[in-house]
Design an enzyme around this catalytic site. Structure first.
Site, PDB file in Angstrom:
ATOM      1  N   HIS A  86      10.048  21.271  24.652  1.00 50.20           N
ATOM      2  CA  HIS A  86      10.193  21.203  23.142  1.00 50.20           C
ATOM      3  C   HIS A  86      10.616  22.333  21.821  1.00 50.20           C
ATOM      4  O   HIS A  86      10.863  22.159  20.825  1.00 50.20           O
ATOM      5  CB  HIS A  86       9.913  19.778  21.950  1.00 50.20           C
ATOM      6  CG  HIS A  86       9.650  18.367  22.775  1.00 50.20           C
ATOM      7  ND1 HIS A  86      11.282  18.112  22.406  1.00 50.20           N
ATOM      8  CD2 HIS A  86       9.076  17.897  24.096  1.00 50.20           C
ATOM      9  CE1 HIS A  86      10.400  16.552  24.088  1.00 50.20           C
ATOM     10  NE2 HIS A  86       9.870  16.702  24.215  1.00 50.20           N
ATOM     11  N   ASN A 243       3.644  10.464  33.423  1.00 52.21           N
ATOM     12  CA  ASN A 243       2.896  10.256  31.662  1.00 52.21           C
ATOM     13  C   ASN A 243       4.406   9.036  30.949  1.00 52.21           C
ATOM     14  O   ASN A 243       5.657   9.354  31.285  1.00 52.21           O
ATOM     15  CB  ASN A 243       3.229  11.183  30.932  1.00 52.21           C
ATOM     16  CG  ASN A 243       2.023  12.546  31.936  1.00 52.21           C
ATOM     17  OD1 ASN A 243       2.292  13.471  32.197  1.00 52.21           O
ATOM     18  ND2 ASN A 243       0.633  12.247  31.318  1.00 52.21           N
ATOM     19  N   ASP A 298       6.856  20.594  28.529  1.00 51.25           N
ATOM     20  CA  ASP A 298       6.987  19.576  27.556  1.00 51.25           C
ATOM     21  C   ASP A 298       6.138  20.371  26.518  1.00 51.25           C
ATOM     22  O   ASP A 298       5.721  19.440  25.893  1.00 51.25           O
ATOM     23  CB  ASP A 298       6.022  18.963  28.422  1.00 51.25           C
ATOM     24  CG  ASP A 298       6.449  17.287  27.555  1.00 51.25           C
ATOM     25  OD1 ASP A 298       7.705  16.994  26.782  1.00 51.25           O
ATOM     26  OD2 ASP A 298       5.688  16.329  27.702  1.00 51.25           O
ATOM     27  N   ALA A 333       0.329  14.526  23.402  1.00 50.93           N
ATOM     28  CA  ALA A 333       1.679  14.827  22.934  1.00 50.93           C
ATOM     29  C   ALA A 333       1.971  15.779  23.550  1.00 50.93           C
ATOM     30  O   ALA A 333       2.195  17.487  22.819  1.00 50.93           O
ATOM     31  CB  ALA A 333       1.328  15.007  21.008  1.00 50.93           C
TER      32      ALA A 333
END
Length: 402
Positions: A86, A243, A298, A333
């Protein structure tokens, strides 16, 4: 690894020469012959030899004008490819700005990730369209090359939303997907869905779009039957295995069992030492084989930054070390680890063979992107993205487009 990503970032900029120019002002200026290196080949093994780059592409032979460079016995591997992350350095791809993409690309290049496919979050459809337009407009003049986008949301499950905002979840819809793809000017390479929300509708969606984009199962609570129906219809990818999906058990194999049984399916794996136990990572390599796993980071915007509070998809995230958790409930997260460090963790801490790991951060993601004709391996005619690592896997040099 024991080092914060921010420390790695500083060390890389001090010690690593990163070639980012894509224009060649005179013949021979960017022609290099890296001798005395251990070359990672398309057969997924290392062989002592040389790597030749001519006019930005890997070549079979060197010209008279090539500069000979002593590789000092380094591992020579293709540039790493991250198909699901991200952000980093305080920026997120969903910021929707050219500056964010530029800073992200520069950081990724500095750590050896030369090709990127950032992921979106679950946000309003109109907002996602603007984010995708921004990516389509990105000039990509320096740093890692942006070659695609991974739509992790919004077609997901509220039960397995993780760090996604459930207020913006919608059912998978081919018309909405095509709005996204049009806004991205074709850059969307993966679109995630949760098939259990409407198995019949999901199957119809997959059959309609599977020739345009790779459909993945993402943030899903699907059981084996629902997941298998999706893979039978043409889904071919699983987002961050283990996940945000049901656990794999002997009577309820769920998404993981269905992904295993679809031999054309590739799966993402986060090897940051936080998301998955090393034993499970080793078992996954045994179960799927090293040619079906795409290691991903991630990573979120805190990667390369000090500990503190950050945001992901509009939600507050607390980062301590390499662990990122939602401030509201402590759920994981994303990660605060770049892909190059995930590679090192997999080799040094999880004891996965280096040859297997390198394929999972180069060859496999290139295939998943359907760009393996240009990226992912050191072969004549492919884009000259090269990373040199010493025997301890420390980064020595990054070369992008020669």
């Amino acid at each position: 690894m024991g080092r914060r990503p921010s420390q790695v970032y500083v060390l890389c900029f001090i010690s690593v020469e990163v070639h980012l120019n894509t224009r060649f002002s005179s013949k021979g200026e960017d022609n290099h012959d890296y001798k005395n290196v251990n070359v990672y080949g398309e057969d997924r093994t290392f062989t002592p030899g040389e790597v030749i780059i001519e006019d930005g592409l890997f070549a079979a032979s060197a010209s008279d004008e090539s500069e000979i460079i002593d590789g000092e016995g380094c591992y020579a591997i293709p540039g790493l490819i991250d198909i699901h992350f991200h952000g980093c350095m305080g920026y997120d791809s969903c910021d929707g700005t050219q500056e964010a993409l530029e800073k992200i690309a520069e950081y990724e290049a500095s750590v050896g990730v030369t090709t990127i496919c950032p992921a979106t979050m679950t946000l309003p459809v109109d907002t996602l369209e603007e984010i995708l337009r921004n990516a389509a407009d990105y000039k990509n003049e320096s740093g890692a090359r942006l070659v695609g986008l991974n739509m992790e949301g919004p077609f997901i499950s509220p039960e397995k939303k993780g760090a996604q905002d459930e207020h913006y979840i919608v059912s998978c819809d081919a018309n909405i997907y095509r709005r996204f793809q049009n806004a991205a000017n074709g850059l969307v390479k993966f679109v995630g869905i949760a098939p259990e929300r409407d198995v019949e509708g999901a199957v119809k969606f997959i059959r309609e779009v599977k020739d345009e984009v790779t459909v993945s199962l993402a943030h899903t609570n699907a059981d084996y039957d629902a997941a298998k129906a999706a893979y039978d219809a043409g889904a071919r990818h699983a987002v961050h295995l283990y996940n945000a999906m049901p656990a794999f058990s002997h009577r309820a194999p769920g998404v993981i069992g269905a992904a295993h049984d679809c031999k054309e399916c590739m799966v993402e794996l986060i090897c940051d030492g936080v998301h998955i136990h090393p034993s499970v990572v080793r078992a996954t390599f045994d179960m799927f084989g090293a040619d079906r796993i795409c290691m991903i980071s991630d990573s979120m915007r805190a990667t390369g930054m000090p500990d503190g509070r950050y945001t992901l998809g509009g939600l507050d995230v607390d980062v301590v070390g390499n662990r990122a958790t939602l401030a509201s409930n402590g759920a994981l997260a994303g990660s605060a680890t770049n892909l190059a460090d995930c590679m090192r963790v997999a080799v040094k801490d999880m004891h996965i063979p280096l040859e297997d790991v390198v394929g999972c951060v180069t060859i496999n993601p290139a295939k998943a992107l359907k760009l393996d004709d240009r990226y992912g391996s050191i072969a004549p005619g492919k884009i000259g993205n090269l990373v040199l690592l010493d025997k301890d896997l420390n980064l020595k040099k990054v070369i992008i487009n020669g």
